[in-house]
Design a protein around this motif. Structure first.
Motif, PDB file in Angstrom:
ATOM      1  N   PHE A 186       0.816  -1.211   0.000  1.00 60.14           N
ATOM      2  CA  PHE A 186       0.000   0.000   0.000  1.00 60.14           C
ATOM      3  C   PHE A 186       0.852   1.264   0.000  1.00 60.14           C
ATOM      4  O   PHE A 186       0.362   2.337  -0.364  1.00 60.14           O
ATOM      5  CB  PHE A 186      -0.946  -0.022   1.204  1.00 60.14           C
ATOM      6  N   VAL A 187       2.095   1.161   0.418  1.00 55.58           N
ATOM      7  CA  VAL A 187       3.025   2.294   0.342  1.00 55.58           C
ATOM      8  C   VAL A 187       4.295   1.822  -0.359  1.00 55.58           C
ATOM      9  O   VAL A 187       4.606   0.629  -0.385  1.00 55.58           O
ATOM     10  CB  VAL A 187       3.358   2.881   1.734  1.00 55.58           C
ATOM     11  N   ASP A 188       5.015   2.749  -0.930  1.00 58.07           N
ATOM     12  CA  ASP A 188       6.263   2.460  -1.624  1.00 58.07           C
ATOM     13  C   ASP A 188       7.296   1.948  -0.613  1.00 58.07           C
ATOM     14  O   ASP A 188       7.613   2.635   0.356  1.00 58.07           O
ATOM     15  CB  ASP A 188       6.766   3.744  -2.296  1.00 58.07           C
ATOM     16  N   PRO A 189       7.821   0.736  -0.788  1.00 54.12           N
ATOM     17  CA  PRO A 189       8.772   0.203   0.200  1.00 54.12           C
ATOM     18  C   PRO A 189      10.067   0.997   0.304  1.00 54.12           C
ATOM     19  O   PRO A 189      10.800   0.863   1.286  1.00 54.12           O
ATOM     20  CB  PRO A 189       9.036  -1.224  -0.301  1.00 54.12           C
ATOM     21  N   THR A 190      10.364   1.846  -0.684  1.00 49.11           N
ATOM     22  CA  THR A 190      11.582   2.662  -0.624  1.00 49.11           C
ATOM     23  C   THR A 190      11.335   4.041  -0.012  1.00 49.11           C
ATOM     24  O   THR A 190      12.261   4.847   0.073  1.00 49.11           O
ATOM     25  CB  THR A 190      12.186   2.831  -2.027  1.00 49.11           C
ATOM     26  N   HIS A 202       8.363   6.054   6.026  1.00 49.87           N
ATOM     27  CA  HIS A 202       7.624   4.996   6.721  1.00 49.87           C
ATOM     28  C   HIS A 202       8.571   4.075   7.475  1.00 49.87           C
ATOM     29  O   HIS A 202       9.569   3.603   6.921  1.00 49.87           O
ATOM     30  CB  HIS A 202       6.803   4.181   5.718  1.00 49.87           C
ATOM     31  N   ASP A 203       8.239   3.801   8.745  1.00 46.51           N
ATOM     32  CA  ASP A 203       9.041   2.883   9.547  1.00 46.51           C
ATOM     33  C   ASP A 203       8.300   1.580   9.842  1.00 46.51           C
ATOM     34  O   ASP A 203       8.743   0.775  10.658  1.00 46.51           O
ATOM     35  CB  ASP A 203       9.489   3.551  10.851  1.00 46.51           C
ATOM     36  N   MET A 204       7.150   1.395   9.199  1.00 44.86           N
ATOM     37  CA  MET A 204       6.473   0.102   9.244  1.00 44.86           C
ATOM     38  C   MET A 204       5.740  -0.111   7.932  1.00 44.86           C
ATOM     39  O   MET A 204       5.333   0.847   7.269  1.00 44.86           O
ATOM     40  CB  MET A 204       5.488  -0.002  10.411  1.00 44.86           C
ATOM     41  N   HIS A 205       5.627  -1.378   7.557  1.00 43.96           N
ATOM     42  CA  HIS A 205       4.836  -1.738   6.382  1.00 43.96           C
ATOM     43  C   HIS A 205       3.748  -2.715   6.818  1.00 43.96           C
ATOM     44  O   HIS A 205       4.017  -3.656   7.582  1.00 43.96           O
ATOM     45  CB  HIS A 205       5.698  -2.424   5.316  1.00 43.96           C
ATOM     46  N   VAL A 206       2.542  -2.477   6.333  1.00 46.43           N
ATOM     47  CA  VAL A 206       1.453  -3.434   6.486  1.00 46.43           C
ATOM     48  C   VAL A 206       0.988  -3.765   5.081  1.00 46.43           C
ATOM     49  O   VAL A 206       0.549  -2.879   4.333  1.00 46.43           O
ATOM     50  CB  VAL A 206       0.307  -2.867   7.339  1.00 46.43           C
ATOM     51  N   THR A 207       1.103  -5.029   4.707  1.00 50.86           N
ATOM     52  CA  THR A 207       0.821  -5.474   3.354  1.00 50.86           C
ATOM     53  C   THR A 207      -0.142  -6.661   3.395  1.00 50.86           C
ATOM     54  O   THR A 207      -0.429  -7.204   4.467  1.00 50.86           O
ATOM     55  CB  THR A 207       2.104  -5.886   2.623  1.00 50.86           C
ATOM     56  N   VAL A 208      -0.610  -7.063   2.217  1.00 47.97           N
ATOM     57  CA  VAL A 208      -1.363  -8.313   2.086  1.00 47.97           C
ATOM     58  C   VAL A 208      -0.549  -9.241   1.195  1.00 47.97           C
ATOM     59  O   VAL A 208      -0.202  -8.877   0.066  1.00 47.97           O
ATOM     60  CB  VAL A 208      -2.765  -8.088   1.492  1.00 47.97           C
ATOM     61  N   VAL A 209      -0.210 -10.406   1.712  1.00 50.19           N
ATOM     62  CA  VAL A 209       0.575 -11.387   0.972  1.00 50.19           C
ATOM     63  C   VAL A 209      -0.358 -12.479   0.461  1.00 50.19           C
ATOM     64  O   VAL A 209      -1.223 -12.960   1.205  1.00 50.19           O
ATOM     65  CB  VAL A 209       1.678 -11.987   1.859  1.00 50.19           C
ATOM     66  N   THR A 210      -0.179 -12.857  -0.808  1.00 51.45           N
ATOM     67  CA  THR A 210      -1.037 -13.862  -1.435  1.00 51.45           C
ATOM     68  C   THR A 210      -0.198 -14.997  -1.999  1.00 51.45           C
ATOM     69  O   THR A 210       0.768 -14.757  -2.728  1.00 51.45           O
ATOM     70  CB  THR A 210      -1.863 -13.239  -2.575  1.00 51.45           C
ATOM     71  N   PHE A 211      -0.586 -16.224  -1.667  1.00 50.45           N
ATOM     72  CA  PHE A 211      -0.022 -17.426  -2.282  1.00 50.45           C
ATOM     73  C   PHE A 211      -1.137 -18.172  -2.991  1.00 50.45           C
ATOM     74  O   PHE A 211      -2.187 -18.453  -2.383  1.00 50.45           O
ATOM     75  CB  PHE A 211       0.605 -18.345  -1.240  1.00 50.45           C
ATOM     76  N   LEU A 212      -0.942 -18.497  -4.243  1.00 49.49           N
ATOM     77  CA  LEU A 212      -1.867 -19.375  -4.941  1.00 49.49           C
ATOM     78  C   LEU A 212      -1.546 -20.816  -4.561  1.00 49.49           C
ATOM     79  O   LEU A 212      -0.454 -21.118  -4.066  1.00 49.49           O
ATOM     80  CB  LEU A 212      -1.753 -19.162  -6.450  1.00 49.49           C
TER      81      LEU A 212
END
Length: 277
Positions: free
Chosen positions: A181-185, A189-199
């Motif tokens: 949701f935010v640019d990792p670079t 930001h000092d935290m990342h909250v993401t959604v990880v998907t595995f098929l």
């Protein structure tokens, strides 16, 4: 309203006939909090929130989470808060898993449905209300913001899971992807909250061992996760905490996608005095 694809706990109480056996584990390296533990008896309440209860699934404490807290909030119709955050140094992320909420940031309203994501910087003036019918449920992840000299603080952000295209991990042909949701670079930001998907068939093909602390809430599907020396079965509604450097990997066996909400601390110097954490 169609049922959300994201799992959300509803509480309740198990019958007396249910077996005591479950998958809950708490170790020095990791913890597993299965969905079956999120019952009425394990809820908490917060000041200045009306018609609201929550499950606290991570909080800073000795031998557990060090950098963040993680709540699953349940807000009944008409409930919410005009002063939700009591700590002026706390930044937060909201991820809606069921129902609809009205988020107000500095006077601007945003209607958030299932999959809605919001980043709320420290000191942000925000409020949250459930103006829709039925209960709304969302994740609220909080962290004490660590400012970096010469770098501006981040701004509020409101988006959704459906508005952000997942980034495929190299060489996986899309079987492993991350919704960022935010640019990792972005060093603000000092935290990342993401959604990880595995098929189905997707795999982390090595034991990750890294400095980031993790909180993982399974939104959808099931998998087998390697945590330190153990293989653990997890499914939608389960929560995992992984200490920094805890070896980790997973295999998604299907039959559908395996997706989880992931927290990690990033982009800051390592403190050399433990008391500063």
């Amino acid at each position: 309203m169609p049922k959300s694809k994201y799992f959300a706990p509803t509480g309740g109480h198990p019958p007396q006939e249910q077996l005591l056996t479950d998958r809950a584990m708490f170790t020095e390296a990791y913890a597993v909090i299965p969905k079956g533990t999120m019952r009425d008896i394990t809820t908490s309440f917060l000041p200045h929130w009306s018609a609201t209860r929550l499950w606290v699934i991570a909080r800073p404490m000795t031998g557990f989470a060090e950098t963040f807290s993680h709540y699953i909030m349940e807000v009944a119709a008409g409930g919410g808060s005009d002063t939700p955050e009591s700590d002026p140094e706390a930044e937060g992320v909201i991820f809606v898993v069921e129902g609809a909420l009205t988020l107000t940031i500095d006077g601007e309203q945003h209607v958030m449905n299932a999959g809605g994501f919001a980043f709320l910087p420290a000191g942000c003036n925000w409020a949250l209300r459930n103006h829709a019918g039925g209960a709304a449920r969302f994740h609220w992840i909080r962290k004490a913001y660590e400012a970096a000299p010469g770098i501006d603080a981040p701004e509020p952000l409101v988006t959704s899971d459906s508005e952000v295209s997942p980034t495929e991990m190299p060489g996986t042909e899309g079987r492993w992807a991350t919704t960022r949701f935010v640019d990792p670079t972005d060093m603000r930001h000092d935290m990342h909250v993401t959604v990880v998907t595995f098929l189905p068939g997707g795999v982390i093909p090595f034991l990750e061992t890294h400095v980031m602390e993790h909180g993982l809430y399974v939104l959808e599907g099931k998998a087998v996760y390697r945590l330190n020396q153990d293989w653990v079965e997890v499914e939608a509604g389960d929560y995992m905490w992984l200490r920094a450097f805890c070896p980790q990997a997973c295999y998604a066996g299907g039959p559908g996608p395996f997706r989880y909400l992931l927290y990690k601390d990033v982009n800051r110097q390592m403190p050399l005095r433990l008391s500063k954490r």
